[in-house]
Design a protein around this motif. Sequence first.
Motif, PDB file in Angstrom:
ATOM      1  N   ASN A  99       0.723  -1.077   0.006  1.00  0.00           N
ATOM      2  CA  ASN A  99       0.003  -0.016  -0.038  1.00  0.00           C
ATOM      3  C   ASN A  99       1.010   1.326   0.233  1.00  0.00           C
ATOM      4  OD1 ASN A  99      -2.676  -1.359   0.067  1.00  0.00           O
ATOM      5  ND2 ASN A  99      -2.047  -1.779   2.227  1.00  0.00           N
ATOM      6  N   THR A 100       2.012   1.307   0.645  1.00  0.00           N
ATOM      7  CA  THR A 100       2.704   2.279   0.913  1.00  0.00           C
ATOM      8  C   THR A 100       4.036   2.532  -0.036  1.00  0.00           C
ATOM      9  OG1 THR A 100       4.169   1.580   2.766  1.00  0.00           O
ATOM     10  CG2 THR A 100       2.079   2.775   3.206  1.00  0.00           C
ATOM     11  N   GLY A 101       4.410   1.144  -0.514  1.00  0.00           N
ATOM     12  CA  GLY A 101       5.895   1.108  -1.118  1.00  0.00           C
ATOM     13  C   GLY A 101       7.036   0.931  -0.273  1.00  0.00           C
ATOM     14  N   ILE A 102       6.810   1.324   1.048  1.00  0.00           N
ATOM     15  CA  ILE A 102       7.822   1.218   2.055  1.00  0.00           C
ATOM     16  C   ILE A 102       8.353  -0.265   2.417  1.00  0.00           C
ATOM     17  CG2 ILE A 102       8.553   2.122   4.358  1.00  0.00           C
ATOM     18  CD1 ILE A 102       6.304   4.572   4.099  1.00  0.00           C
ATOM     19  N   PRO A 103       9.262  -0.353   2.369  1.00  0.00           N
ATOM     20  CA  PRO A 103       9.990  -1.662   2.948  1.00  0.00           C
ATOM     21  C   PRO A 103       9.755  -1.832   4.498  1.00  0.00           C
ATOM     22  CG  PRO A 103      11.836  -0.682   1.878  1.00  0.00           C
ATOM     23  CD  PRO A 103      10.743   0.247   1.965  1.00  0.00           C
ATOM     24  N   TYR A 104       9.468  -3.353   4.818  1.00  0.00           N
ATOM     25  CA  TYR A 104       9.178  -3.752   5.970  1.00  0.00           C
ATOM     26  C   TYR A 104      10.386  -3.564   6.723  1.00  0.00           C
ATOM     27  CZ  TYR A 104       4.513  -5.550   4.505  1.00  0.00           C
ATOM     28  OH  TYR A 104       3.612  -5.314   3.782  1.00  0.00           O
ATOM     29  N   SER A 105      10.511  -3.056   8.066  1.00  0.00           N
ATOM     30  CA  SER A 105      11.560  -2.984   8.954  1.00  0.00           C
ATOM     31  C   SER A 105      12.251  -4.263   9.114  1.00  0.00           C
ATOM     32  CB  SER A 105      11.589  -2.257  10.195  1.00  0.00           C
ATOM     33  OG  SER A 105      10.541  -2.822  10.979  1.00  0.00           O
ATOM     34  N   TYR A 106      11.437  -5.473   9.466  1.00  0.00           N
ATOM     35  CA  TYR A 106      11.796  -6.641   9.794  1.00  0.00           C
ATOM     36  C   TYR A 106      12.312  -7.636   8.631  1.00  0.00           C
ATOM     37  CZ  TYR A 106       7.410  -8.249   8.528  1.00  0.00           C
ATOM     38  OH  TYR A 106       6.191  -8.514   7.738  1.00  0.00           O
ATOM     39  N   CYS A 107      12.027  -7.102   7.508  1.00  0.00           N
ATOM     40  CA  CYS A 107      12.220  -8.219   6.510  1.00  0.00           C
ATOM     41  C   CYS A 107      12.810  -7.328   5.007  1.00  0.00           C
ATOM     42  CB  CYS A 107      11.098  -9.213   6.355  1.00  0.00           C
ATOM     43  SG  CYS A 107       9.656  -8.528   5.704  1.00  0.00           S
ATOM     44  N   SER A 108      13.012  -6.048   5.017  1.00  0.00           N
ATOM     45  CA  SER A 108      13.419  -5.458   3.790  1.00  0.00           C
ATOM     46  C   SER A 108      14.586  -6.028   2.960  1.00  0.00           C
ATOM     47  CB  SER A 108      13.581  -4.002   4.228  1.00  0.00           C
ATOM     48  OG  SER A 108      14.868  -3.895   4.972  1.00  0.00           O
ATOM     49  N   SER A 109      15.462  -6.815   3.707  1.00  0.00           N
ATOM     50  CA  SER A 109      16.498  -7.414   2.965  1.00  0.00           C
ATOM     51  C   SER A 109      16.141  -8.655   2.135  1.00  0.00           C
ATOM     52  CB  SER A 109      17.618  -7.607   3.835  1.00  0.00           C
ATOM     53  OG  SER A 109      17.322  -8.691   4.790  1.00  0.00           O
ATOM     54  N   THR A 161     -12.007 -26.622   4.556  1.00  0.00           N
ATOM     55  CA  THR A 161     -12.376 -27.870   5.138  1.00  0.00           C
ATOM     56  C   THR A 161     -12.042 -28.140   6.618  1.00  0.00           C
ATOM     57  OG1 THR A 161     -10.361 -29.012   4.587  1.00  0.00           O
ATOM     58  CG2 THR A 161     -12.014 -29.275   3.073  1.00  0.00           C
ATOM     59  N   LYS A 162     -12.239 -29.060   7.297  1.00  0.00           N
ATOM     60  CA  LYS A 162     -12.144 -29.026   8.590  1.00  0.00           C
ATOM     61  C   LYS A 162     -10.552 -29.572   8.953  1.00  0.00           C
ATOM     62  CE  LYS A 162     -15.969 -27.849   9.964  1.00  0.00           C
ATOM     63  NZ  LYS A 162     -16.106 -26.428  10.187  1.00  0.00           N
ATOM     64  N   SER A 163      -9.627 -29.792   7.911  1.00  0.00           N
ATOM     65  CA  SER A 163      -8.261 -30.436   7.841  1.00  0.00           C
ATOM     66  C   SER A 163      -7.537 -29.124   7.781  1.00  0.00           C
ATOM     67  CB  SER A 163      -7.916 -31.185   6.867  1.00  0.00           C
ATOM     68  OG  SER A 163      -8.591 -32.300   6.959  1.00  0.00           O
ATOM     69  N   ASN A 164      -6.396 -29.049   8.601  1.00  0.00           N
ATOM     70  CA  ASN A 164      -5.322 -28.010   8.672  1.00  0.00           C
ATOM     71  C   ASN A 164      -4.386 -27.912   7.427  1.00  0.00           C
ATOM     72  OD1 ASN A 164      -6.303 -27.089  11.063  1.00  0.00           O
ATOM     73  ND2 ASN A 164      -5.191 -28.329  11.980  1.00  0.00           N
ATOM     74  N   ARG A 165      -3.890 -26.936   6.985  1.00  0.00           N
ATOM     75  CA  ARG A 165      -2.778 -26.915   6.181  1.00  0.00           C
ATOM     76  C   ARG A 165      -1.680 -26.641   6.742  1.00  0.00           C
ATOM     77  NH1 ARG A 165      -0.682 -21.898   3.279  1.00  0.00           N
ATOM     78  NH2 ARG A 165      -0.300 -22.254   1.173  1.00  0.00           N
ATOM     79  N   TYR A 166      -0.629 -27.142   6.499  1.00  0.00           N
ATOM     80  CA  TYR A 166       0.886 -27.089   7.176  1.00  0.00           C
ATOM     81  C   TYR A 166       1.812 -26.878   6.086  1.00  0.00           C
ATOM     82  CZ  TYR A 166      -1.737 -29.674  10.951  1.00  0.00           C
ATOM     83  OH  TYR A 166      -2.781 -29.886  11.846  1.00  0.00           O
ATOM     84  N   THR A 167       2.576 -25.810   6.312  1.00  0.00           N
ATOM     85  CA  THR A 167       3.688 -25.306   5.432  1.00  0.00           C
ATOM     86  C   THR A 167       5.076 -24.972   6.060  1.00  0.00           C
ATOM     87  OG1 THR A 167       3.086 -23.077   5.710  1.00  0.00           O
ATOM     88  CG2 THR A 167       1.961 -24.282   3.798  1.00  0.00           C
ATOM     89  N   MET A 168       6.182 -25.011   5.449  1.00  0.00           N
ATOM     90  CA  MET A 168       7.412 -24.804   6.034  1.00  0.00           C
ATOM     91  C   MET A 168       7.813 -23.478   4.790  1.00  0.00           C
ATOM     92  SD  MET A 168      10.738 -27.119   6.170  1.00  0.00           S
ATOM     93  CE  MET A 168      12.194 -26.360   6.663  1.00  0.00           C
ATOM     94  N   PRO A 169       7.460 -22.398   5.612  1.00  0.00           N
ATOM     95  CA  PRO A 169       7.783 -21.001   4.810  1.00  0.00           C
ATOM     96  C   PRO A 169       9.374 -20.764   4.821  1.00  0.00           C
ATOM     97  CG  PRO A 169       6.600 -20.337   6.427  1.00  0.00           C
ATOM     98  CD  PRO A 169       6.528 -21.820   6.630  1.00  0.00           C
ATOM     99  N   ILE A 170      10.241 -20.337   3.980  1.00  0.00           N
ATOM    100  CA  ILE A 170      11.372 -19.973   4.243  1.00  0.00           C
ATOM    101  C   ILE A 170      11.645 -18.491   3.344  1.00  0.00           C
ATOM    102  CG2 ILE A 170      12.144 -21.114   2.101  1.00  0.00           C
ATOM    103  CD1 ILE A 170      14.769 -22.031   3.896  1.00  0.00           C
ATOM    104  N   TRP A 171      12.684 -17.655   3.696  1.00  0.00           N
ATOM    105  CA  TRP A 171      12.991 -16.400   3.139  1.00  0.00           C
ATOM    106  C   TRP A 171      14.282 -16.639   2.971  1.00  0.00           C
ATOM    107  CZ3 TRP A 171       8.839 -16.855   6.433  1.00  0.00           C
ATOM    108  CH2 TRP A 171       7.828 -16.535   6.192  1.00  0.00           C
TER     109      TRP A 171
END
Length: 175
Positions: A99-109, A161-171
């Motif tokens: 919305n602002t185009g401003i990098p997030y402080s915690y993950c701008s890199s 659905t009543k089942s959960n989704r499980y993921t392993m995100p990485i950056w």
Amino acid sequence: MEIHEITHFVDSNTCDQIVDEIFVTPLRENHETQPFFWNRTRGIEKFPSKDILKNIRDKMLNVAKILYNQDNLVVDYVDVVTWYDGQEMQPHSDSVDINTGIPYSYCSSRIYSGVLYLNDDYEGGETYFPNLNESIKPLTGKLVLFPANVEYMHGVNKISTKSNRYTMPIWFKKL
């Protein structure tokens, strides 16, 4: 387009083992993550199979280095996330406020993002890229890698659905 889908990146038995361990692995403290993920994330170092998860993390990094021709990539952050019935995520960038185009402080890199699907026994939960008119169907063991910039803004469709989704995100970021 720089979206890479790698099916069978991790075998289904290993994914099942990780999912089974979620319920005995402590949650991250809320101050360790963003509010959207409070009470839903677990650090890989806390799992009984932490060595397996660290190997998966390292394999994800090595593949990202090759696919993006970036030898100087390092892992910025990785964990395991539970997505409950009815949850979704609106389109966003992993490095910049759309919305602002401003990098997030915690993950701008962050320059690349990824998600490993640990299960697929639910409806919905597709990762979608509205700017690219692309949608990724979750499959157990599939890894998806993509740039973390605004062009690759993405969201997650509602789990319906009543089942959960499980993921392993990485950056990833540059060294």
